[in-house]
Design a protein around this motif. Structure first.
Motif, PDB file in Angstrom:
ATOM      1  N   LEU A  70      42.831  36.610  30.517  1.00  0.00           N
ATOM      2  CA  LEU A  70      41.854  37.505  29.896  1.00  0.00           C
ATOM      3  C   LEU A  70      42.618  38.459  28.993  1.00  0.00           C
ATOM      4  O   LEU A  70      43.561  39.126  29.448  1.00  0.00           O
ATOM      5  CB  LEU A  70      41.062  38.292  30.949  1.00  0.00           C
ATOM      6  CG  LEU A  70      40.130  37.472  31.833  1.00  0.00           C
ATOM      7  CD1 LEU A  70      40.843  36.988  33.089  1.00  0.00           C
ATOM      8  CD2 LEU A  70      38.889  38.278  32.209  1.00  0.00           C
ATOM      9  N   ARG A  71      42.242  38.498  27.732  1.00  0.00           N
ATOM     10  CA  ARG A  71      42.948  39.301  26.747  1.00  0.00           C
ATOM     11  C   ARG A  71      41.995  40.318  26.120  1.00  0.00           C
ATOM     12  O   ARG A  71      41.034  39.940  25.442  1.00  0.00           O
ATOM     13  CB  ARG A  71      43.533  38.418  25.649  1.00  0.00           C
ATOM     14  CG  ARG A  71      44.576  37.415  26.148  1.00  0.00           C
ATOM     15  CD  ARG A  71      45.054  36.537  24.997  1.00  0.00           C
ATOM     16  NE  ARG A  71      46.057  35.556  25.442  1.00  0.00           N
ATOM     17  CZ  ARG A  71      46.530  34.588  24.666  1.00  0.00           C
ATOM     18  NH1 ARG A  71      46.090  34.457  23.405  1.00  0.00           N
ATOM     19  NH2 ARG A  71      47.422  33.735  25.145  1.00  0.00           N
ATOM     20  N   ALA A  72      42.270  41.600  26.372  1.00  0.00           N
ATOM     21  CA  ALA A  72      41.494  42.702  25.785  1.00  0.00           C
ATOM     22  C   ALA A  72      39.999  42.481  25.947  1.00  0.00           C
ATOM     23  O   ALA A  72      39.219  42.652  24.998  1.00  0.00           O
ATOM     24  CB  ALA A  72      41.866  42.880  24.315  1.00  0.00           C
ATOM     25  N   VAL A  73      39.567  42.099  27.150  1.00  0.00           N
ATOM     26  CA  VAL A  73      38.161  41.790  27.404  1.00  0.00           C
ATOM     27  C   VAL A  73      37.371  43.081  27.643  1.00  0.00           C
ATOM     28  O   VAL A  73      37.755  43.924  28.460  1.00  0.00           O
ATOM     29  CB  VAL A  73      38.015  40.841  28.609  1.00  0.00           C
ATOM     30  CG1 VAL A  73      36.559  40.745  29.038  1.00  0.00           C
ATOM     31  CG2 VAL A  73      38.564  39.469  28.268  1.00  0.00           C
ATOM     32  N   ASN A  74      36.263  43.214  26.900  1.00  0.00           N
ATOM     33  CA  ASN A  74      35.340  44.323  27.076  1.00  0.00           C
ATOM     34  C   ASN A  74      33.945  43.755  27.317  1.00  0.00           C
ATOM     35  O   ASN A  74      33.573  42.704  26.773  1.00  0.00           O
ATOM     36  CB  ASN A  74      35.302  45.217  25.833  1.00  0.00           C
ATOM     37  CG  ASN A  74      36.618  45.934  25.605  1.00  0.00           C
ATOM     38  OD1 ASN A  74      36.884  46.957  26.198  1.00  0.00           O
ATOM     39  ND2 ASN A  74      37.444  45.373  24.732  1.00  0.00           N
ATOM     40  N   LYS A  75      33.170  44.455  28.140  1.00  0.00           N
ATOM     41  CA  LYS A  75      31.794  44.048  28.370  1.00  0.00           C
ATOM     42  C   LYS A  75      30.906  45.286  28.407  1.00  0.00           C
ATOM     43  O   LYS A  75      31.120  46.205  29.208  1.00  0.00           O
ATOM     44  CB  LYS A  75      31.666  43.280  29.693  1.00  0.00           C
ATOM     45  CG  LYS A  75      30.238  42.853  30.020  1.00  0.00           C
ATOM     46  CD  LYS A  75      29.658  41.906  28.977  1.00  0.00           C
ATOM     47  CE  LYS A  75      28.234  41.483  29.327  1.00  0.00           C
ATOM     48  NZ  LYS A  75      27.654  40.600  28.277  1.00  0.00           N
ATOM     49  N   LEU A  76      29.921  45.298  27.496  1.00  0.00           N
ATOM     50  CA  LEU A  76      28.955  46.381  27.427  1.00  0.00           C
ATOM     51  C   LEU A  76      27.584  45.859  27.808  1.00  0.00           C
ATOM     52  O   LEU A  76      27.195  44.748  27.438  1.00  0.00           O
ATOM     53  CB  LEU A  76      28.894  46.978  26.013  1.00  0.00           C
ATOM     54  CG  LEU A  76      30.192  47.500  25.395  1.00  0.00           C
ATOM     55  CD1 LEU A  76      29.923  48.004  23.991  1.00  0.00           C
ATOM     56  CD2 LEU A  76      30.782  48.607  26.246  1.00  0.00           C
ATOM     57  N   LEU A 123      33.220  46.716  31.581  1.00  0.00           N
ATOM     58  CA  LEU A 123      34.641  46.361  31.588  1.00  0.00           C
ATOM     59  C   LEU A 123      35.294  46.914  30.333  1.00  0.00           C
ATOM     60  O   LEU A 123      34.713  46.843  29.243  1.00  0.00           O
ATOM     61  CB  LEU A 123      34.831  44.844  31.644  1.00  0.00           C
ATOM     62  CG  LEU A 123      34.347  44.121  32.902  1.00  0.00           C
ATOM     63  CD1 LEU A 123      34.464  42.604  32.721  1.00  0.00           C
ATOM     64  CD2 LEU A 123      35.125  44.568  34.131  1.00  0.00           C
ATOM     65  N   SER A 124      36.508  47.429  30.491  1.00  0.00           N
ATOM     66  CA  SER A 124      37.201  48.065  29.367  1.00  0.00           C
ATOM     67  C   SER A 124      38.637  47.577  29.269  1.00  0.00           C
ATOM     68  O   SER A 124      39.442  47.810  30.177  1.00  0.00           O
ATOM     69  CB  SER A 124      37.185  49.591  29.546  1.00  0.00           C
ATOM     70  OG  SER A 124      37.877  50.240  28.502  1.00  0.00           O
ATOM     71  N   ASP A 125      38.932  46.860  28.177  1.00  0.00           N
ATOM     72  CA  ASP A 125      40.302  46.422  27.863  1.00  0.00           C
ATOM     73  C   ASP A 125      40.985  45.734  29.052  1.00  0.00           C
ATOM     74  O   ASP A 125      42.064  46.140  29.487  1.00  0.00           O
ATOM     75  CB  ASP A 125      41.148  47.602  27.389  1.00  0.00           C
ATOM     76  CG  ASP A 125      40.707  48.099  26.020  1.00  0.00           C
ATOM     77  OD1 ASP A 125      40.335  47.263  25.184  1.00  0.00           O
ATOM     78  OD2 ASP A 125      40.736  49.329  25.798  1.00  0.00           O
ATOM     79  N   ILE A 126      40.373  44.690  29.551  1.00  0.00           N
ATOM     80  CA  ILE A 126      40.915  43.952  30.686  1.00  0.00           C
ATOM     81  C   ILE A 126      41.924  42.917  30.197  1.00  0.00           C
ATOM     82  O   ILE A 126      41.589  42.016  29.424  1.00  0.00           O
ATOM     83  CB  ILE A 126      39.807  43.243  31.484  1.00  0.00           C
ATOM     84  CG1 ILE A 126      38.812  44.263  32.055  1.00  0.00           C
ATOM     85  CG2 ILE A 126      40.413  42.396  32.610  1.00  0.00           C
ATOM     86  CD1 ILE A 126      39.380  45.223  33.065  1.00  0.00           C
ATOM     87  N   ASP A 127      43.164  43.058  30.635  1.00  0.00           N
ATOM     88  CA  ASP A 127      44.220  42.071  30.406  1.00  0.00           C
ATOM     89  C   ASP A 127      44.668  41.565  31.774  1.00  0.00           C
ATOM     90  O   ASP A 127      45.139  42.346  32.605  1.00  0.00           O
ATOM     91  CB  ASP A 127      45.408  42.682  29.667  1.00  0.00           C
ATOM     92  CG  ASP A 127      45.088  43.026  28.221  1.00  0.00           C
ATOM     93  OD1 ASP A 127      44.668  42.119  27.478  1.00  0.00           O
ATOM     94  OD2 ASP A 127      45.256  44.205  27.830  1.00  0.00           O
ATOM     95  N   LEU A 128      44.519  40.267  31.995  1.00  0.00           N
ATOM     96  CA  LEU A 128      44.822  39.725  33.312  1.00  0.00           C
ATOM     97  C   LEU A 128      45.182  38.254  33.189  1.00  0.00           C
ATOM     98  O   LEU A 128      44.498  37.504  32.487  1.00  0.00           O
ATOM     99  CB  LEU A 128      43.605  39.881  34.238  1.00  0.00           C
ATOM    100  CG  LEU A 128      43.724  39.341  35.662  1.00  0.00           C
ATOM    101  CD1 LEU A 128      44.787  40.102  36.444  1.00  0.00           C
ATOM    102  CD2 LEU A 128      42.371  39.401  36.376  1.00  0.00           C
ATOM    103  N   THR A 129      46.265  37.863  33.854  1.00  0.00           N
ATOM    104  CA  THR A 129      46.640  36.456  33.967  1.00  0.00           C
ATOM    105  C   THR A 129      46.488  36.024  35.422  1.00  0.00           C
ATOM    106  O   THR A 129      46.978  36.703  36.329  1.00  0.00           O
ATOM    107  CB  THR A 129      48.090  36.219  33.501  1.00  0.00           C
ATOM    108  OG1 THR A 129      48.203  36.570  32.124  1.00  0.00           O
ATOM    109  CG2 THR A 129      48.482  34.757  33.663  1.00  0.00           C
ATOM    110  N   ILE A 130      45.799  34.921  35.636  1.00  0.00           N
ATOM    111  CA  ILE A 130      45.593  34.380  36.982  1.00  0.00           C
ATOM    112  C   ILE A 130      46.428  33.111  37.100  1.00  0.00           C
ATOM    113  O   ILE A 130      46.258  32.176  36.324  1.00  0.00           O
ATOM    114  CB  ILE A 130      44.105  34.077  37.230  1.00  0.00           C
ATOM    115  CG1 ILE A 130      43.273  35.355  37.040  1.00  0.00           C
ATOM    116  CG2 ILE A 130      43.910  33.514  38.638  1.00  0.00           C
ATOM    117  CD1 ILE A 130      41.771  35.121  37.073  1.00  0.00           C
TER     118      ILE A 130
END
Length: 380
Positions: free
Chosen positions: A15-21, A28-35
């Motif tokens: 997930l790269r710079a994921v935002n959800k309004l 969600l605000s600026d989510i960076d995550l590697t699974i």
């Protein structure tokens, strides 16, 4: 299950710079995550922190407002849920009540157009993995809650997904059954090698099952790490307070060098190990888990010079025992310090004396195991 999975250290989802309004509300605000491939990842946080929204984005039930979601380097943003190699297990089980256990588990295979002759073996294998062989002919209403959740898990894994999402799947179960299924899920994940992503607000569940924990609050990732890192080395006051019990002492740094810190805590000078770049005059919090505390009665310290000498290294506080709470192998000692601060210390029973040592009203001295404290910059 026949799918071949890459090594657990390789990334599966990014997930790269994921935002959800949702309208003007930021979920969600600026989510960076590697699974990682083959990882058991838990997203932990309070209600409303965004963890379920994140899970829905992975499943394809919601689309990000901005940012990228990648599976093995390919974008998932425009891929509908039914075309993603991702399955979800819900809290509510979501079984078809008019179908048998066999047909519930086989449903996804039929939707994918799997050959009818291959379906029975795959369904029976999945039921065997969740310990439900012999239950194929039953209907959901003939099963216990735990058995229904096992059917839901079998239905999810029979499709051989790359990623299995678990949305608080055990929260409707009683405590004993929940703990049993936690262990079973962990063993199942290890056996299959499928990447699991669990959403929960239950700390104990997160600690017992996860390779890595992502702590969220207010739509942001606050900290991520192994269960031990999250518990023993919280990076913020939110993580420290949300994960387990914690004692918080507020103070001011009066000495800072390569040997460690000197901190004035309400007139008591305490020494700690090297805690990084904290300057003299800086206000800080000293954090200690209840099991890190040392408690002795003032009477025993006065009677034992060697104990007193060892105990006084690094500073200590005085207080009075308010109550003790029995917990089986341990008991908690609730203490009010002379400063008015309330703390809790966890004590193990002495194998030679099973009686609770501390009693309400005891005058005590409180210290801790040096080096086990965490010092953070002061937060309001």
């Amino acid at each position: 299950m026949t799918h071949q999975y890459p090594t657990p250290c390789s990334g599966l989802i990014e997930l790269r710079a994921v935002n959800k309004l949702f309208g003007k509300d930021v979920a969600l605000s600026d989510i960076d995550l590697t699974i990682g491939q083959g990882e058991f990842l838990t997203i932990l946080g309070p209600s409303g922190c965004g963890k379920t929204t994140l899970l829905r984005l992975l499943a394809g039930f919601e689309a990000p407002t901005s940012g990228e979601i990648l599976l093995d380097g390919s974008s998932l943003v425009d891929v509908p849920p039914e075309n993603r190699p991702i399955n979800t297990v819900f809290q509510s089980y979501a079984l078809f009540p008019h179908m048998s256990v066999f047909d519930n588990v086989a449903f996804g295979l039929r939707m994918k157009g799997i050959s009818p002759k291959d379906i029975p073996s795959r369904v029976n294998e999945a039921l065997g993995l969740v310990k439900l062989r012999g239950f194929a002919g039953r209907r959901p209403h003939e099963l216990s809650g735990g058995q229904q959740q096992r059917v839901a898990i079998a239905r999810a894994i029979v499709n051989d997904p790359l990623l299995l999402l678990l949305d608080e799947p055990l929260s409707a179960l009683d405590s004993r059954l929940r703990k049993n299924l936690q262990l079973e899920l962990k063993h199942l994940q290890r056996k299959l090698g499928i990447t699991f992503v669990l959403v929960t607000h239950d700390q104990e569940e997160a600690f017992s099952m996860s390779d890595r924990i992502v702590v969220m609050n207010a739509g942001k990732i606050i900290q991520q790490g192994t269960p031990r890192e999250i518990y023993e080395d919280p990076a913020s006051m939110f993580t420290a307070r949300f994960v387990g019990e914690i004692n918080v002492f507020s103070g001011t740094v009066i000495k800072s060098d390569r040997h460690g810190l000197g901190i004035d805590v309400g007139g008591t000078v305490c020494t700690t190990g090297n805690q990084g770049a904290l300057a003299c005059g800086q206000k800080v919090h000293v954090l200690l888990r209840p099991e890190d505390m040392r408690v002795e009665t003032v009477h025993d310290l006065a009677a034992d010079p060697e104990l007193r000498k060892d105990f006084m290294i690094g500073g200590f506080f005085r207080g009075r025992v308010d109550e003790t709470v029995y917990k089986g192998a341990t008991y908690d000692v609730y203490i009010t310090l002379t400063s008015g601060t309330s703390i809790v210390a966890t004590e193990f029973f002495n194998e030679d004396d099973e009686d609770v040592y501390f009693q309400p009203g005891d005058e005590v001295a409180v210290s801790w195991v040096r080096g086990w404290e965490v010092v953070l910059p002061h937060e309001n």
